[in-house]
Design a protein around this motif. Sequence first.
Motif, PDB file in Angstrom:
ATOM      1  N   GLY A 145       0.800  -2.503  -6.392  1.00 50.57           N
ATOM      2  CA  GLY A 145       1.574  -1.736  -5.425  1.00 50.57           C
ATOM      3  C   GLY A 145       1.058  -0.323  -5.229  1.00 50.57           C
ATOM      4  N   GLU A 146       0.294   0.172  -6.203  1.00 54.69           N
ATOM      5  CA  GLU A 146      -0.227   1.537  -6.138  1.00 54.69           C
ATOM      6  C   GLU A 146      -1.680   1.596  -5.665  1.00 54.69           C
ATOM      7  OE1 GLU A 146       0.223   2.824 -10.125  1.00 54.69           O
ATOM      8  OE2 GLU A 146       2.431   2.759 -10.094  1.00 54.69           O
ATOM      9  N   ALA A 147      -2.345   0.445  -5.562  1.00 53.67           N
ATOM     10  CA  ALA A 147      -3.769   0.414  -5.214  1.00 53.67           C
ATOM     11  C   ALA A 147      -3.998   0.945  -3.804  1.00 53.67           C
ATOM     12  CB  ALA A 147      -4.308  -1.004  -5.336  1.00 53.67           C
ATOM     13  N   TYR A 194     -11.805 -12.549   4.368  1.00 58.05           N
ATOM     14  CA  TYR A 194     -10.995 -12.400   5.570  1.00 58.05           C
ATOM     15  C   TYR A 194      -9.715 -11.624   5.291  1.00 58.05           C
ATOM     16  CZ  TYR A 194     -14.144 -15.801   7.649  1.00 58.05           C
ATOM     17  OH  TYR A 194     -15.277 -16.438   8.120  1.00 58.05           O
ATOM     18  N   GLU A 195      -9.200 -11.735   4.077  1.00 55.11           N
ATOM     19  CA  GLU A 195      -8.036 -10.935   3.701  1.00 55.11           C
ATOM     20  C   GLU A 195      -8.372  -9.446   3.709  1.00 55.11           C
ATOM     21  OE1 GLU A 195      -6.868 -12.420  -0.081  1.00 55.11           O
ATOM     22  OE2 GLU A 195      -5.772 -14.138   0.718  1.00 55.11           O
ATOM     23  N   ARG A 196      -9.607  -9.124   3.354  1.00 51.03           N
ATOM     24  CA  ARG A 196      -9.995  -7.714   3.262  1.00 51.03           C
ATOM     25  C   ARG A 196     -10.294  -7.090   4.625  1.00 51.03           C
ATOM     26  NH1 ARG A 196     -14.061  -6.907  -1.904  1.00 51.03           N
ATOM     27  NH2 ARG A 196     -12.843  -8.052  -3.450  1.00 51.03           N
ATOM     28  N   LEU A 197     -10.570  -7.912   5.624  1.00 54.23           N
ATOM     29  CA  LEU A 197     -10.956  -7.368   6.919  1.00 54.23           C
ATOM     30  C   LEU A 197      -9.811  -6.579   7.556  1.00 54.23           C
ATOM     31  CD1 LEU A 197     -12.968 -10.263   8.610  1.00 54.23           C
ATOM     32  CD2 LEU A 197     -13.846  -8.070   7.815  1.00 54.23           C
ATOM     33  N   GLN A 198     -10.144  -5.424   8.093  1.00 52.13           N
ATOM     34  CA  GLN A 198      -9.213  -4.580   8.854  1.00 52.13           C
ATOM     35  C   GLN A 198      -7.954  -4.224   8.057  1.00 52.13           C
ATOM     36  OE1 GLN A 198      -8.550  -6.597  12.568  1.00 52.13           O
ATOM     37  NE2 GLN A 198     -10.706  -6.721  13.052  1.00 52.13           N
ATOM     38  N   ASN A 199      -8.114  -4.146   6.746  1.00 50.41           N
ATOM     39  CA  ASN A 199      -7.009  -3.739   5.875  1.00 50.41           C
ATOM     40  C   ASN A 199      -5.777  -4.633   6.006  1.00 50.41           C
ATOM     41  OD1 ASN A 199      -8.378  -1.571   4.733  1.00 50.41           O
ATOM     42  ND2 ASN A 199      -7.779  -0.181   6.373  1.00 50.41           N
ATOM     43  N   THR A 200      -5.980  -5.906   6.328  1.00 53.07           N
ATOM     44  CA  THR A 200      -4.822  -6.781   6.511  1.00 53.07           C
ATOM     45  C   THR A 200      -3.993  -6.912   5.240  1.00 53.07           C
ATOM     46  OG1 THR A 200      -6.285  -8.664   6.101  1.00 53.07           O
ATOM     47  CG2 THR A 200      -5.773  -8.153   8.388  1.00 53.07           C
ATOM     48  N   LEU A 201      -4.638  -7.074   4.113  1.00 50.14           N
ATOM     49  CA  LEU A 201      -3.877  -7.223   2.872  1.00 50.14           C
ATOM     50  C   LEU A 201      -3.162  -5.923   2.525  1.00 50.14           C
ATOM     51  CD1 LEU A 201      -3.165  -9.111   0.567  1.00 50.14           C
ATOM     52  CD2 LEU A 201      -5.181  -8.320  -0.647  1.00 50.14           C
ATOM     53  N   LEU A 202      -3.830  -4.783   2.762  1.00 53.19           N
ATOM     54  CA  LEU A 202      -3.216  -3.491   2.478  1.00 53.19           C
ATOM     55  C   LEU A 202      -1.963  -3.296   3.328  1.00 53.19           C
ATOM     56  CD1 LEU A 202      -3.568  -0.838   0.903  1.00 53.19           C
ATOM     57  CD2 LEU A 202      -4.853   0.047   2.844  1.00 53.19           C
ATOM     58  N   ALA A 203      -2.033  -3.667   4.603  1.00 50.52           N
ATOM     59  CA  ALA A 203      -0.903  -3.488   5.503  1.00 50.52           C
ATOM     60  C   ALA A 203       0.284  -4.371   5.115  1.00 50.52           C
ATOM     61  CB  ALA A 203      -1.321  -3.793   6.946  1.00 50.52           C
ATOM     62  N   ASP A 204       0.000  -5.507   4.515  1.00 50.99           N
ATOM     63  CA  ASP A 204       1.062  -6.452   4.191  1.00 50.99           C
ATOM     64  C   ASP A 204       1.485  -6.399   2.726  1.00 50.99           C
ATOM     65  OD1 ASP A 204       1.706  -8.650   6.482  1.00 50.99           O
ATOM     66  OD2 ASP A 204      -0.287  -7.815   6.738  1.00 50.99           O
ATOM     67  N   THR A 205       1.091  -5.358   2.029  1.00 46.74           N
ATOM     68  CA  THR A 205       1.419  -5.263   0.607  1.00 46.74           C
ATOM     69  C   THR A 205       2.914  -5.357   0.318  1.00 46.74           C
ATOM     70  OG1 THR A 205      -0.563  -4.017   0.049  1.00 46.74           O
ATOM     71  CG2 THR A 205       1.285  -3.797  -1.430  1.00 46.74           C
ATOM     72  N   PRO A 206       3.801  -4.688   1.052  1.00 46.29           N
ATOM     73  CA  PRO A 206       5.230  -4.772   0.698  1.00 46.29           C
ATOM     74  C   PRO A 206       5.757  -6.201   0.655  1.00 46.29           C
ATOM     75  CG  PRO A 206       4.851  -2.968   2.220  1.00 46.29           C
ATOM     76  CD  PRO A 206       3.561  -3.737   2.152  1.00 46.29           C
ATOM     77  N   SER A 207       5.429  -7.016   1.660  1.00 43.85           N
ATOM     78  CA  SER A 207       5.922  -8.390   1.663  1.00 43.85           C
ATOM     79  C   SER A 207       5.282  -9.204   0.549  1.00 43.85           C
ATOM     80  CB  SER A 207       5.659  -9.057   3.025  1.00 43.85           C
ATOM     81  OG  SER A 207       4.275  -9.137   3.301  1.00 43.85           O
ATOM     82  N   PHE A 208       3.999  -8.968   0.303  1.00 46.29           N
ATOM     83  CA  PHE A 208       3.333  -9.675  -0.788  1.00 46.29           C
ATOM     84  C   PHE A 208       3.952  -9.278  -2.124  1.00 46.29           C
ATOM     85  CE2 PHE A 208       0.374 -11.181   2.174  1.00 46.29           C
ATOM     86  CZ  PHE A 208      -0.496 -12.065   1.558  1.00 46.29           C
ATOM     87  N   GLN A 209       4.285  -8.018  -2.289  1.00 46.36           N
ATOM     88  CA  GLN A 209       4.883  -7.563  -3.537  1.00 46.36           C
ATOM     89  C   GLN A 209       6.260  -8.180  -3.760  1.00 46.36           C
ATOM     90  OE1 GLN A 209       2.455  -6.624  -5.368  1.00 46.36           O
ATOM     91  NE2 GLN A 209       3.230  -4.629  -6.024  1.00 46.36           N
ATOM     92  N   ASP A 210       7.045  -8.304  -2.681  1.00 49.36           N
ATOM     93  CA  ASP A 210       8.350  -8.946  -2.812  1.00 49.36           C
ATOM     94  C   ASP A 210       8.194 -10.394  -3.268  1.00 49.36           C
ATOM     95  OD1 ASP A 210       9.581  -6.630  -1.996  1.00 49.36           O
ATOM     96  OD2 ASP A 210       9.845  -7.271   0.096  1.00 49.36           O
TER      97      ASP A 210
END
Length: 215
Positions: free
Chosen positions: A116-118, A158-174
């Motif tokens: 969550g802090e990355a 593909y997850e790393r492209l255009q910061n997609t994983l970074l943008a969706d971190t809150p939902s992934f963390q939940d």
Amino acid sequence: METKFDSTADAVAAALRELIVGGELGGGERLVERDLAERFEVSRIPLREAIQQLAREGLVEVFRNRGAVVRTLTAQDVEEIYGLRVLLEGDAIFRSVKRLDEETLARAELVHRLLGEAATTQKQGELNREFHALLYGACGNARQLASIRELRAQVERYERLQNTLLADTPSFQDEHVAILQACHERNARRARALTAAHLDSARRIVLEVVERLAA
């Protein structure tokens, strides 16, 4: 008779894998043996072995006249990969949950917080892999875990492209919180169901990226 593993080819394969997963080598890009041999300061024999290894993992395609190129995934590839991941990872966590010790769960909690802090998608990718590996590790099937790693490597770029994983971190963390809770409760069926739902979230993100690139 014991077979010696070629550590040089293994090291080159690991370096190439990271270049592909990190996006430095993009889909459709040729792997020029001469250039790569110079870059890694190795002969072409371990380099070719490394390329063949990545071909078996689904990251590279080898053509008779074109040589090796980084594989470009289609929407169908994504659906197939995530279908397999749901089966393999769902089963892994189902069988692992009741064997997890408190130390492993505590480590998973720590990795969850660090995720969550990355600040970068690369770091998030590393922590995300570690989080799931900790929860699957007690399943007792080394081949299954190896297959999970290979399938994850095919889509992680593909997850790393255009910061997609970074943008969706809150939902992934939940989703990670819910999975962790199921593990603490030793609820194997719920952990499996939540893992499948979590993978479906990732599938939608990767599918959007793949379709956008194809367009």
